[in-house]
Design a protein around this motif. Structure first.
Motif, PDB file in Angstrom:
ATOM      1  N   SER A  71       0.972  -1.090   0.057  1.00 47.92           N
ATOM      2  CA  SER A  71      -0.080   0.022  -0.105  1.00 47.92           C
ATOM      3  C   SER A  71       0.799   1.176  -0.011  1.00 47.92           C
ATOM      4  N   ARG A  72       2.038   1.304   0.718  1.00 48.56           N
ATOM      5  CA  ARG A  72       2.872   2.487   0.909  1.00 48.56           C
ATOM      6  C   ARG A  72       3.417   2.583  -0.507  1.00 48.56           C
ATOM      7  N   ALA A  73       3.840   1.302  -1.129  1.00 48.01           N
ATOM      8  CA  ALA A  73       4.632   1.803  -2.498  1.00 48.01           C
ATOM      9  C   ALA A  73       3.572   2.338  -3.560  1.00 48.01           C
ATOM     10  N   ASP A  74       2.377   1.751  -3.457  1.00 50.77           N
ATOM     11  CA  ASP A  74       1.399   2.149  -4.249  1.00 50.77           C
ATOM     12  C   ASP A  74       1.158   3.652  -4.045  1.00 50.77           C
ATOM     13  N   ALA A  75       1.022   4.035  -2.814  1.00 53.10           N
ATOM     14  CA  ALA A  75       0.871   5.586  -2.577  1.00 53.10           C
ATOM     15  C   ALA A  75       2.056   6.207  -2.856  1.00 53.10           C
ATOM     16  N   LYS A  76       3.071   5.911  -3.037  1.00 54.92           N
ATOM     17  CA  LYS A  76       4.293   6.783  -3.436  1.00 54.92           C
ATOM     18  C   LYS A  76       4.442   6.617  -5.026  1.00 54.92           C
ATOM     19  N   ALA A  77       4.045   5.833  -5.567  1.00 52.21           N
ATOM     20  CA  ALA A  77       4.045   5.783  -7.019  1.00 52.21           C
ATOM     21  C   ALA A  77       2.863   6.707  -7.614  1.00 52.21           C
ATOM     22  N   ALA A  78       1.704   6.481  -6.899  1.00 53.13           N
ATOM     23  CA  ALA A  78       0.693   7.555  -7.169  1.00 53.13           C
ATOM     24  C   ALA A  78       1.283   8.813  -7.055  1.00 53.13           C
ATOM     25  N   ALA A  80       4.108  10.068  -7.283  1.00 52.15           N
ATOM     26  CA  ALA A  80       5.289  10.505  -7.859  1.00 52.15           C
ATOM     27  C   ALA A  80       4.587  10.594  -9.494  1.00 52.15           C
ATOM     28  N   GLU A  81       3.676   9.859  -9.684  1.00 52.07           N
ATOM     29  CA  GLU A  81       2.827  10.140 -11.075  1.00 52.07           C
ATOM     30  C   GLU A  81       2.081  11.286 -10.951  1.00 52.07           C
ATOM     31  N   ALA A  82       1.581  11.726  -9.845  1.00 49.83           N
ATOM     32  CA  ALA A  82       0.522  13.035  -9.819  1.00 49.83           C
ATOM     33  C   ALA A  82       1.546  14.104  -9.938  1.00 49.83           C
ATOM     34  N   THR A  83       2.726  13.868  -9.236  1.00 54.37           N
ATOM     35  CA  THR A  83       3.642  15.262  -9.505  1.00 54.37           C
ATOM     36  C   THR A  83       4.218  15.285 -10.822  1.00 54.37           C
ATOM     37  N   ALA A  84       4.516  14.177 -11.552  1.00 53.95           N
ATOM     38  CA  ALA A  84       5.054  14.633 -13.043  1.00 53.95           C
ATOM     39  C   ALA A  84       4.210  15.220 -13.654  1.00 53.95           C
ATOM     40  N   LEU A  85       2.768  14.291 -13.631  1.00 51.29           N
ATOM     41  CA  LEU A  85       1.717  15.349 -14.088  1.00 51.29           C
ATOM     42  C   LEU A  85       1.534  16.806 -14.024  1.00 51.29           C
ATOM     43  N   ARG A  86       1.493  16.904 -12.504  1.00 52.94           N
ATOM     44  CA  ARG A  86       1.265  18.356 -12.334  1.00 52.94           C
ATOM     45  C   ARG A  86       2.307  19.110 -13.073  1.00 52.94           C
ATOM     46  N   GLU A  87       3.620  18.914 -12.917  1.00 54.63           N
ATOM     47  CA  GLU A  87       4.632  19.421 -13.589  1.00 54.63           C
ATOM     48  C   GLU A  87       4.661  19.706 -14.772  1.00 54.63           C
ATOM     49  N   LYS A  88       4.193  18.735 -15.624  1.00 51.16           N
ATOM     50  CA  LYS A  88       3.819  18.980 -16.988  1.00 51.16           C
ATOM     51  C   LYS A  88       2.869  19.725 -17.460  1.00 51.16           C
TER      52      LYS A  88
END
Length: 237
Positions: A71-78, A80-88
């Motif tokens: 669960s923690r790994a999934d949250a970290k991945a989510a 990271a993905e959201a951060t990358a999308l926000r930056e884009k």
């Protein structure tokens, strides 16, 4: 004879005392042994039961830890993905909003100049920007034709401000551009808010998962030690 009789009587009395002591030992010794055996059996039964419970608890903790880590790994991945999308998205907004602001400024200058009957700006970068907008923006065929004619002939033949057509078209173009800028700014602000909410939730989830992993790892270690102790108890018993 009397002495012999007294000696026999004494010996008989001594033998009876020894016999009584032996019988007492047999009676109480057997009882003590039975009690000891019973206590050992009870201790073994309790230790066996405790060992089974401890091993089940350890297995459950192992499964819980795996679940928390996933669960923690999934949250970290989510996150990271959201951060990358926000930056884009932020980069796209920065580029588009900058272009829109430049276009709005160019249209504002064009309107101001034309309202004063000035067409000299058509030979500057503002004129080039106006030509680009006439091509890129969604204009009616009639408005596009009017703008194209003005841009090709206005500088050489002069401009008749009384008609007001060009100024009206430019103001409409400016209003459209300002609305587009306002819409994209509102969308960007909403995206920022959504990201901040998601980031806070995922960060909280990651921290909670870390705390659970730390606590259950400690419990798992303690249960492991208890299992070792219980096994030693059973071996000793």
């Amino acid at each position: 004879l009397q002495n012999m009789q007294e000696k026999v009587t004494a010996e008989g009395k001594k033998e009876k005392e020894l016999f009584d002591k032996y019988m007492c030992f047999c009676t109480t010794g057997a009882a003590d042994l039975a009690a000891s055996i019973s206590a050992a059996e009870g201790k073994i039964g309790q230790a066996t039961s405790d060992l089974k419970a401890a091993e089940e608890a350890k297995e459950q903790l192992k499964q819980d830890l795996a679940s928390h880590e996933a669960s923690r790994a999934d949250a970290k991945a989510a996150l990271a993905e959201a951060t990358a999308l926000r930056e884009k998205e932020a980069a796209v907004y920065a580029k588009d909003s900058s272009e829109h602001k430049t276009n709005v400024a160019a249209l504002g200058k064009a309107v101001g100049a034309l309202e004063k009957g000035m067409t000299g700006f058509l030979q500057t970068s503002a004129g080039a920007k106006l030509r680009q907008l006439t091509v890129d923006m969604d204009l009616s065929a009639a408005d596009r034709d009017i703008m194209s004619a003005f841009l090709s002939e206005g500088a050489s033949q002069g401009y008749a401000p009384a008609s007001g057509q060009i100024v009206g078209i430019l103001k409409q173009m400016k209003d459209t551009m300002e609305k587009d800028l306002a819409d994209m700014t509102a969308a960007e602000e909403a995206a920022i808010k959504n990201f901040e909410e998601l980031s806070a939730a995922k960060t909280k989830e990651i921290e909670a998962g870390g705390a659970a992993i730390e606590a259950k790892t400690e419990r798992k270690g303690k249960v492991g030690l208890l299992i070792v102790e219980l096994k030693e108890t059973l071996d000793d018993t």
